[in-house]
Write a protein that holds these residues in place. Structure first.
Motif, mmCIF file in Angstrom:
data_model
loop_
_atom_site.group_PDB
_atom_site.id
_atom_site.type_symbol
_atom_site.label_atom_id
_atom_site.label_comp_id
_atom_site.label_asym_id
_atom_site.label_seq_id
_atom_site.Cartn_x
_atom_site.Cartn_y
_atom_site.Cartn_z
ATOM 1 N N ASP A 1 -13.607 -66.256 -7.856
ATOM 2 C CA ASP A 1 -12.687 -66.808 -6.858
ATOM 3 C C ASP A 1 -13.206 -66.635 -5.442
ATOM 4 O O ASP A 1 -13.032 -67.516 -4.593
ATOM 5 N N VAL A 2 -13.817 -65.474 -5.175
ATOM 6 C CA VAL A 2 -14.278 -65.167 -3.815
ATOM 7 C C VAL A 2 -15.623 -64.469 -3.888
ATOM 8 O O VAL A 2 -15.841 -63.609 -4.751
ATOM 9 N N VAL A 3 -16.533 -64.857 -2.997
ATOM 10 C CA VAL A 3 -17.806 -64.161 -2.872
ATOM 11 C C VAL A 3 -17.831 -63.454 -1.523
ATOM 12 O O VAL A 3 -17.423 -64.013 -0.505
ATOM 13 N N GLY B 1 -18.135 -73.530 -7.659
ATOM 14 C CA GLY B 1 -16.718 -73.778 -7.419
ATOM 15 C C GLY B 1 -15.973 -72.627 -6.775
ATOM 16 O O GLY B 1 -14.738 -72.534 -6.876
ATOM 17 N N VAL B 2 -16.688 -71.759 -6.067
ATOM 18 C CA VAL B 2 -16.050 -70.646 -5.370
ATOM 19 C C VAL B 2 -15.187 -71.191 -4.226
ATOM 20 O O VAL B 2 -15.615 -72.071 -3.485
ATOM 21 N N GLN B 3 -13.991 -70.634 -4.077
ATOM 22 C CA GLN B 3 -13.040 -71.164 -3.103
ATOM 23 C C GLN B 3 -13.021 -70.416 -1.780
ATOM 24 O O GLN B 3 -12.451 -70.907 -0.796
ATOM 25 N N ALA C 1 -20.277 -73.557 9.200
ATOM 26 C CA ALA C 1 -20.645 -74.944 8.928
ATOM 27 C C ALA C 1 -20.822 -75.226 7.444
ATOM 28 O O ALA C 1 -21.082 -76.366 7.058
ATOM 29 N N GLY C 2 -20.671 -74.210 6.616
ATOM 30 C CA GLY C 2 -20.955 -74.335 5.194
ATOM 31 C C GLY C 2 -19.884 -75.087 4.414
ATOM 32 O O GLY C 2 -18.824 -75.441 4.938
ATOM 33 N N PRO C 3 -20.129 -75.288 3.131
ATOM 34 C CA PRO C 3 -19.244 -76.099 2.293
ATOM 35 C C PRO C 3 -18.067 -75.339 1.687
ATOM 36 O O PRO C 3 -17.234 -75.933 0.998
ATOM 37 N N VAL C 4 -17.972 -74.023 1.937
ATOM 38 C CA VAL C 4 -16.943 -73.192 1.303
ATOM 39 C C VAL C 4 -16.024 -72.621 2.389
ATOM 40 O O VAL C 4 -16.496 -72.192 3.449
ATOM 41 N N SER C 5 -14.724 -72.600 2.126
ATOM 42 C CA SER C 5 -13.789 -71.996 3.076
ATOM 43 C C SER C 5 -14.186 -70.539 3.319
ATOM 44 O O SER C 5 -14.525 -69.824 2.373
ATOM 45 N N TYR C 6 -14.118 -70.109 4.577
ATOM 46 C CA TYR C 6 -14.746 -68.832 4.921
ATOM 47 C C TYR C 6 -13.824 -67.910 5.705
ATOM 48 O O TYR C 6 -12.836 -68.339 6.323
ATOM 49 N N SER C 7 -14.179 -66.645 5.672
ATOM 50 C CA SER C 7 -13.630 -65.622 6.568
ATOM 51 C C SER C 7 -14.798 -64.772 7.038
ATOM 52 O O SER C 7 -15.679 -64.444 6.246
ATOM 53 N N ILE C 8 -14.804 -64.420 8.325
ATOM 54 C CA ILE C 8 -15.830 -63.525 8.873
ATOM 55 C C ILE C 8 -15.141 -62.243 9.335
ATOM 56 O O ILE C 8 -14.199 -62.289 10.128
ATOM 57 N N VAL C 9 -15.594 -61.132 8.798
ATOM 58 C CA VAL C 9 -15.062 -59.828 9.171
ATOM 59 C C VAL C 9 -16.143 -59.104 9.973
ATOM 60 O O VAL C 9 -17.202 -58.779 9.438
ATOM 61 N N ARG C 10 -15.877 -58.885 11.244
ATOM 62 C CA ARG C 10 -16.811 -58.139 12.084
ATOM 63 C C ARG C 10 -16.355 -56.687 12.174
ATOM 64 O O ARG C 10 -15.246 -56.414 12.620
ATOM 65 N N LEU D 1 -9.592 -67.167 6.400
ATOM 66 C CA LEU D 1 -9.208 -67.137 7.811
ATOM 67 C C LEU D 1 -9.653 -68.397 8.546
ATOM 68 O O LEU D 1 -9.046 -68.785 9.542
ATOM 69 N N HIS D 2 -10.764 -68.980 8.097
ATOM 70 C CA HIS D 2 -11.419 -70.046 8.873
ATOM 71 C C HIS D 2 -11.647 -69.550 10.295
ATOM 72 O O HIS D 2 -11.488 -70.297 11.271
ATOM 73 N N GLY D 3 -11.999 -68.283 10.401
ATOM 74 C CA GLY D 3 -12.213 -67.658 11.697
ATOM 75 C C GLY D 3 -12.736 -66.253 11.534
ATOM 76 O O GLY D 3 -13.254 -65.892 10.468
ATOM 77 N N ILE D 4 -12.575 -65.456 12.584
ATOM 78 C CA ILE D 4 -13.180 -64.124 12.673
ATOM 79 C C ILE D 4 -12.099 -63.076 12.886
ATOM 80 O O ILE D 4 -11.177 -63.281 13.671
ATOM 81 N N ARG D 5 -12.228 -61.943 12.193
ATOM 82 C CA ARG D 5 -11.350 -60.793 12.413
ATOM 83 C C ARG D 5 -12.203 -59.569 12.725
ATOM 84 O O ARG D 5 -13.111 -59.232 11.977
ATOM 85 N N ASP D 6 -11.914 -58.907 13.837
ATOM 86 C CA ASP D 6 -12.580 -57.641 14.168
ATOM 87 C C ASP D 6 -11.869 -56.486 13.471
ATOM 88 O O ASP D 6 -10.633 -56.459 13.399
#
Length: 244
Positions: A52-54, A86-88, A119-128, A177-182
């Motif tokens: 489900d998530v990588v 097919g990872v979401q 810019a990638g093909p998979v919905s993302y979250s960035i954790v800083r 998130l489609h964004g970044i969380r510190d």
């Protein structure tokens, strides 16, 4: 929920796996030692099939200019495989302040990695995350010589790796998130003061000398390496972690 943790055998990756498992999720660690190679793509699609998530918790093997090439290739391979499988949701562990210290080549490479996720093909979250408590000794070793350690007054807001893993796990099991969380620890301290605290608790007699030209973190000014407004602040204080 099933997750694949790339870099899951390392310090932070293994704690993410452990945290997810404690929460009742299936979390599988992957690394070159388990047959997954980000640079060649070997083993990626099988590792991500049914996931489900990588979570990407990898580090470049070098901190020099070559790190950009590593992240460019590794991230492209990972996201391509994730799309095929097919990872979401793809979660990237990054570093607080990567976009505010342009003189550090490794940080520029992490910015590139973040842009590839966006810019990638998979919905993302960035954790800083800020620097881990577990790395303070290593940071000090970079400028240690004889009976002294030279450290700048650069402000840090370090976090326990276990607290960072908890934050990553919580975001990974939620909507992208489609964004970044510190995420950061509760205390902002100058690096030279962190050095003095660490040496005192360890009973180490070396002296900490303030030198604002010492080591790579001297390239950061002001609050560049501290959390932004809206960050998740973890509960563990550095002094308490050292004492434990």
């Amino acid at each position: 929920m099933k997750s694949a943790v790339i870099g899951g055998t390392g310090l932070i990756g293994s704690k993410i796996v452990e945290t997810l498992a404690k929460d009742g999720h299936e979390a599988v660690p992957h690394a070159r030692s388990t047959g997954v190679d980000l640079l060649t793509g070997e083993g990626l699609v099988p590792a991500l099939t049914g996931v489900d998530v990588v979570i990407d918790a990898t580090q470049s093997p070098t901190a020099d200019a070559a790190s950009a090439d590593f992240f460019r290739t590794a991230t492209a391979n990972l996201l391509t495989a994730a799309e095929v499988a097919g990872v979401q949701h793809a979660v990237l562990l990054s570093i607080v302040g990567v976009d505010r210290v342009p003189d550090l080549g490794y940080y520029r490479a992490k910015v590139l990695q973040e842009e590839l996720f966006k810019a990638g093909p998979v919905s993302y979250s960035i954790v800083r995350a800020t620097q881990f408590f577990e790395y303070i000794d290593e940071i000090m070793s970079w400028t240690a010589e004889g009976d002294t350690v030279r450290l700048p007054t650069t402000l840090l807001q370090p976090i326990a790796a276990a607290d960072a893993a908890r934050a990553v796990a919580d975001i990974a099991t939620g909507a992208p998130l489609h964004g970044i969380r510190d995420v950061a620890g509760p205390d902002v301290l100058p690096l030279d003061e962190l050095g003095r605290i660490t040496l005192a608790v360890h009973g180490n007699g070396r002296a900490t000398l303030t030198d604002d030209t010492a080591g790579p973190f001297a390239a950061a000014s002001g609050d560049a390496l501290t959390a932004t407004d809206g960050a998740h602040i973890a509960p563990t204080h550095y002094r308490d972690w050292l004492a434990a």
